[in-house]
Structures are given as C-alpha cells and as structure tokens.
Design a protein around this motif. Structure first.
Motif: not given
Ligand SMILES: [Zn+2]
Length: 391
Positions: A10-19
């Motif tokens: 959950f905390d790491l989400y921004d580092s792997y989301k399909a931006e």
C-alpha cells in the motif's frame, strides 16, 4: 505476515502503479498500447480467446507457472473500468518488483489467467452492455453473446481453481445502515437457491475473508458484501457452481475520487494480498465468520445531502423542514457533443438513515427556493451545486 506485506505494498504503491493510466475512461485500443509495454518484457504469454460482437480481439494473459490456476476477468460491463486499471498496476508490480516475495511466491505457486476488458465494445462507448445490448452477466446460460461464450470456454479450457469477477458498483451503496458509503463490496456467490456451502464456495468465502481483513487495514468499516441470493444466469454464481472458487469484487465510491484512483489502489493491494494468500496457502486458515459478519450493501446513499432545509413547494402547502438527496448524472449534450453534468433531486423527506458520497451539509433551517422543482427532474448542475457548496 499478510497485514505487514499489505501495508508495505500500500505504501509503495506510487513506485509501481501504472502511472500512464490517467483517466478511468479508456477504450480497448488505448488499453492495447499499455499492454504493448509489457509484451517487450515478456512478463506474460498472450492467447487470443475470440472476437467480440463488433470484432475486437479478446485475449487472455498468462503469468506465472504454478500449479494453482487463478482466473481474473474485468470490465464484463463496459462502464466498469476500475479493476482493469488495477490489473495494470498488478502487472507493473510484477515487472518492477521482480524480487519481492509477493512476486516470487505468486509467480512460482500460481498460474494467473487474466482477461482484461471482457466487453471491449461496451467500453468503446462506456456503457454496461455489449454491442448486442445484452448484459453479459445475465448471459452465462443462454450464451447468445460471443463475450459470454468466450468466458465460458476459457473456464472450461483452463478449469481455474480460483476466480476473481471484477466489477464496479453504483457509488451510492452503504455498508448496511452504518452511513458509510461502500468503497468495496465482496461476494462469494451462491451455487443454488438454498445458498448452500460446498468446498468450492467455502474456499471462496475464505478468500473473501482475507480480502475483507486486508481492506479493513486501510478503509475500516467501508467494506460491504452483496446479498447472496442465487442469480441463476449470472457468471459468478455459475462459475462457482462449475467448480472455480469465485469472489466478486465491486469497486464502489470514495469521496473526492471521481476517477476512482483510490479504489483502484485498494483493489490492486487487496488482489495482490489475496493472490499471495492463495499462493502461500495462508487463506486456508481464514475464518469465514469474518466474511459472514460483513454488513450487506444497502442503497442508502446520495451524492449530496442537504439536511434541515425549509422548503416551500407551492403556495397552497405549508413549508416543511426536510432533507434533500441530490445525485449527479452525466449526459452527452447532443447539440454540442460535450459531456455535461446534471443534478437530480432524488429524494425529499427524512433522510436521516442516508449518507452522502460527496458532501453532507446542514442547512440549519435555511429556507430554500429551488424554483418549481419536481422529484427526479434534471437541473443543470450549475444551479444546485453552488448552492450546496455555499452552505
Ligand atoms: Zn458489473
């Protein structure tokens, strides 16, 4: 173990989301461009399952090589895109976090069979039904649509152990009578009219319990479950009956999140955690009482509620103190071709049991003049929403 891993992803989400997914309205051709990014990296094996009614290819993407098969299908309803976005976040997680225990465990123990956007024709115009105007989720037995035949034959061909039936629901449901808008709703669909449990459905309830526990970490009190009345022609119920432990996941509403990106994140984290729990066999110890205790989805929500307003309806009747429930709808203006928002007065009266998705205001006895309104008449949103926002 599962809760600390869930918090971590959950905390790491921004580092792997399909931006690259920046809106929840997309077509299949846009989605295919996103898939191309992965094809170069060979994270999955693609097989064409067939063609939609309008001739669009529907494909299955296979990831991992484990003995337990898990099928996930999204956007059977063309206007329900949240889980499709989450699926790309999940693909991205596997491709970016290759050494993470979640990636290695899932890809070693499971074979994932993903069908993103089962209804590409509906998605093309952002409508629920397919090009033949059929609701695919009521076509599991009649099989008059190519998309339903594709899903059924994929189930017959792969015989998955687990299934995730991924949808969006109206954002106006509440978690029972709690006055919390439902963010996510779950269901382990019934296999018969008497809603009996066999080992297939019990496994689905365990997976749903795991999902509910994970969601509770991030959105306490905002998970509901669907009433489990048997729906004889729906896919979830039939796939469960055919032997795949199936969980329906419905993305609901979240205040200030019209693109449903927060719900997309919850879906991504919840699904990754549930897949890990299946892969690591952590789900089998789950207590199905957790699932049983989840409150049922109730339709007790509006977009906006104005409470305690004094409303003069017409000169002959006395003004009354009321609550007003307002929903917004989007329509294409046929003369301009633009998408316009309308506000609809959905209910007037005692709405004390209801919750508001976007804004809940107390008019504190203020006299309101909404002109000569009638229930369910559309107003251009610019007339009512500024009034609500001024309160
Ligand atoms: Zn749906």
């Amino acid at each position: 173990m599962l809760s600390s891993l869930s918090r971590e992803i959950f905390d790491l989400y921004d580092s792997y989301k399909a931006e690259y997914i920046t809106t929840c309205r997309f077509t299949q051709s846009e989605m295919l461009v996103w898939l191309d990014r992965f094809e170069e990296r060979h994270i999955f094996e693609k097989s064409i399952l067939g063609l939609s009614a309008e001739g669009r290819e529907i494909a299955l993407y296979k990831l991992g090589s484990g003995p337990v098969k898990v099928m996930l299908w999204t956007q059977m309803h063309g206007d329900e895109p949240t889980a499709t976005m989450s699926l790309f976040d999940i693909f991205n997680f596997f491709s970016k976090k290759t050494e993470h225990i979640i990636t290695t465990t899932i890809l070693e123990k499971l074979t994932l069979l993903a069908i993103p956007m089962l209804n590409p024709d509906g998605a093309e115009c952002f409508i629920r039904r397919n090009a033949q105007m059929i609701d695919l989720n009521r076509d599991a037995l009649a099989l008059v649509t190519p998309e339903a035949r594709i899903l059924k034959s994929a189930c017959e061909k792969y015989r998955p152990d687990f299934g995730f039936n991924l949808h969006d629901q109206e954002p106006h449901y509440t978690v029972g009578t709690t006055r919390n808008i439902t963010a996510v709703a779950l269901l382990a669909p019934a296999i018969d009219e008497s809603r009996s449990d066999n080992h297939v459905r019990l496994r689905a309830k365990k997976v749903a319990s795991v999902l509910a526990q994970v969601l509770e970490l991030f959105i306490p009190g905002k998970t509901a479950k669907w009433d489990d009345t048997f729906c004889p022609n729906a896919f979830g119920d039939n796939i469960q009956k055919w032997g795949t432990s199936t969980v329906l996941v419905e993305s609901g509403g979240w205040r200030g999140d019209p693109e449903k990106f927060f719900i997309r994140k919850l879906n991504c984290v919840g699904l990754l955690a549930a897949l890990y729990a299946i892969a690591a066999d952590e789900y089998s110890n789950a207590d199905t009482a957790i699932y049983d205790r989840i409150p049922v989805n109730m339709e007790l929500g509006f977009d906006y509620i104005i409470r305690n307003a004094v409303l003069g309806t017409n000169a002959a009747a006395d003004p009354v103190r009321v609550d007003i429930g307002v929903n917004t709808e989007k329509h294409i203006n046929t003369s301009t071709g633009r998408l316009e928002e309308y506000a609809v007065i959905a209910d007037v009266g005692d709405l004390s049991r209801f919750a508001a998705l976007e804004k809940d205001v107390d008019a504190a006895g203020t006299e309101l003049n909404l002109g000569s309104f009638e229930l369910e008449r559309s107003f251009a949103a610019e007339k009512i929403l500024p009034l609500i926002n001024r309160m």
